[in-house]
Enzyme design. Structure first.
Site, short mmCIF file in Angstrom:
data_model
loop_
_atom_site.label_atom_id
_atom_site.label_comp_id
_atom_site.label_asym_id
_atom_site.label_seq_id
_atom_site.Cartn_x
_atom_site.Cartn_y
_atom_site.Cartn_z
CB SER A 132 0.60 12.19 5.30
OG SER A 132 1.00 11.17 6.19
N1 SAM Z 1 5.04 11.69 8.72
C1 SAM Z 1 5.40 11.10 7.46
C2 SAM Z 1 5.77 12.09 6.42
O1 SAM Z 1 5.67 13.31 6.67
O2 SAM Z 1 6.20 11.65 5.35
C3 SAM Z 1 4.34 10.17 6.91
C4 SAM Z 1 4.50 8.90 7.47
S1 SAM Z 1 3.86 7.47 6.75
C5 SAM Z 1 2.18 7.84 6.49
C6 SAM Z 1 3.90 6.48 8.25
C7 SAM Z 1 5.31 6.11 8.69
O3 SAM Z 1 5.21 5.45 9.96
C8 SAM Z 1 6.00 5.13 7.76
O4 SAM Z 1 7.22 5.66 7.36
C9 SAM Z 1 6.18 3.88 8.63
O5 SAM Z 1 7.37 3.16 8.34
C10 SAM Z 1 6.22 4.50 10.01
N2 SAM Z 1 5.92 3.57 11.11
C11 SAM Z 1 5.01 2.57 11.17
N3 SAM Z 1 5.05 1.96 12.38
C12 SAM Z 1 6.01 2.60 13.10
C13 SAM Z 1 6.53 2.44 14.42
N4 SAM Z 1 6.09 1.50 15.27
N5 SAM Z 1 7.52 3.27 14.82
C14 SAM Z 1 8.01 4.25 14.00
N6 SAM Z 1 7.56 4.44 12.74
C15 SAM Z 1 6.57 3.63 12.30
#
Ligand code: SAM
Length: 222
Positions: free
Chosen positions: A68
């Site tokens: 992010s």
């Molecule tokens: N917090 C992260 C970081 O510091 O890098 C940024 C995360 S990215 C914007 C969103 C993440 O949510 C992705 O890695 C995606 O695979 C994950 N994601 C999406 N749906 C999800 C779910 N149902 N359960 C767990 N992770 C999920």
């Protein structure tokens, strides 16, 4: 991806400038700013892209996902009002950067990711950097009830609705921070649990996250 863990004057200087930029954009919490100033964001990038690590932008981390934007991380973290010892569930581990910021603030962090490749990478890389959240692979739209309840829950992917189960995994007085909306834009929402089935909801600014995909979220076709 080849990771290298060297934090020299160039990266430290860039990090200071990033903190100043976040201040100018309205981030006020000194502890949050200190945590951003401490965690080497370039450690989450291949060395080829280190020059990008302290720009205030999201960046691809593989699997169609992103680390992010620093402003977004600071904004969500500020909303969480993290206290030392807080038990926090993060949904969407991604690169692991947000989890490290929460650990710097003294939280006990449970973090769940649905993409196996990202999960495999973070369980190796974060402990090597000295950061030890509890890692889980699975569908975070269901929360992580077996380890709850949590003082705080942070969702770092865009949800179509607030997953009901997450609310029930908050302690009384617990707080959920979650972006909710369509594929293109989401409102940041905070929900405070004030009673067994009573919640106070506040709608804040607009963001654009990758989608939360799961049983209580978007389907895999999104
Ligand atoms: N917090 C992260 C970081 O510091 O890098 C940024 C995360 S990215 C914007 C969103 C993440 O949510 C992705 O890695 C995606 O695979 C994950 N994601 C999406 N749906 C999800 C779910 N149902 N359960 C767990 N992770 C999920």
């Amino acid at each position: 991806m080849a990771y290298k863990f060297v934090d020299n004057y160039r990266e430290r200087g860039a990090r200071k400038k990033l903190v100043e930029l976040l201040k100018s954009k309205g981030i006020e919490d000194k502890r949050v700013l200190a945590a951003i100033g401490k965690v080497p964001r370039h450690y989450f990038f291949d060395e080829t892209f280190w020059s990008q690590a302290y720009r205030d932008v999201a960046f691809p981390i593989g699997e169609g996902q992103t680390i992010s934007q620093p402003y977004t991380v600071a904004y969500q973290t500020e909303l969480l009002h993290v206290e030392k010892g807080d038990k926090i569930l993060e949904i969407g581990t991604g690169s692991g950067y947000q989890a490290c910021i929460l650990l710097e603030l003294g939280a006990e962090v449970y973090t769940i990711e649905r993409q196996k490749n990202l999960f495999d990478r973070t369980i190796q890389v974060l402990p090597y950097m000295g950061y030890r959240p509890h890692f889980f692979l699975g569908d975070g739209s269901l929360g992580l009830p077996e380890h709850g309840p949590y003082d705080k829950i942070i969702v770092t992917a865009g949800a179509p609705v607030v997953p009901e189960g997450l609310l029930q995994q908050l302690v009384m007085g617990g707080l959920l921070v979650i972006p909710v909306g369509d594929e293109n834009s989401q409102k940041m929402i905070t929900i405070l649990r004030v009673g067994e089935n009573e919640f106070e909801r506040i709608e804040l600014d607009t963001f654009r996250f990758v989608p939360l995909v799961g049983d209580q979220a978007w389907g895999p076709e999104i």
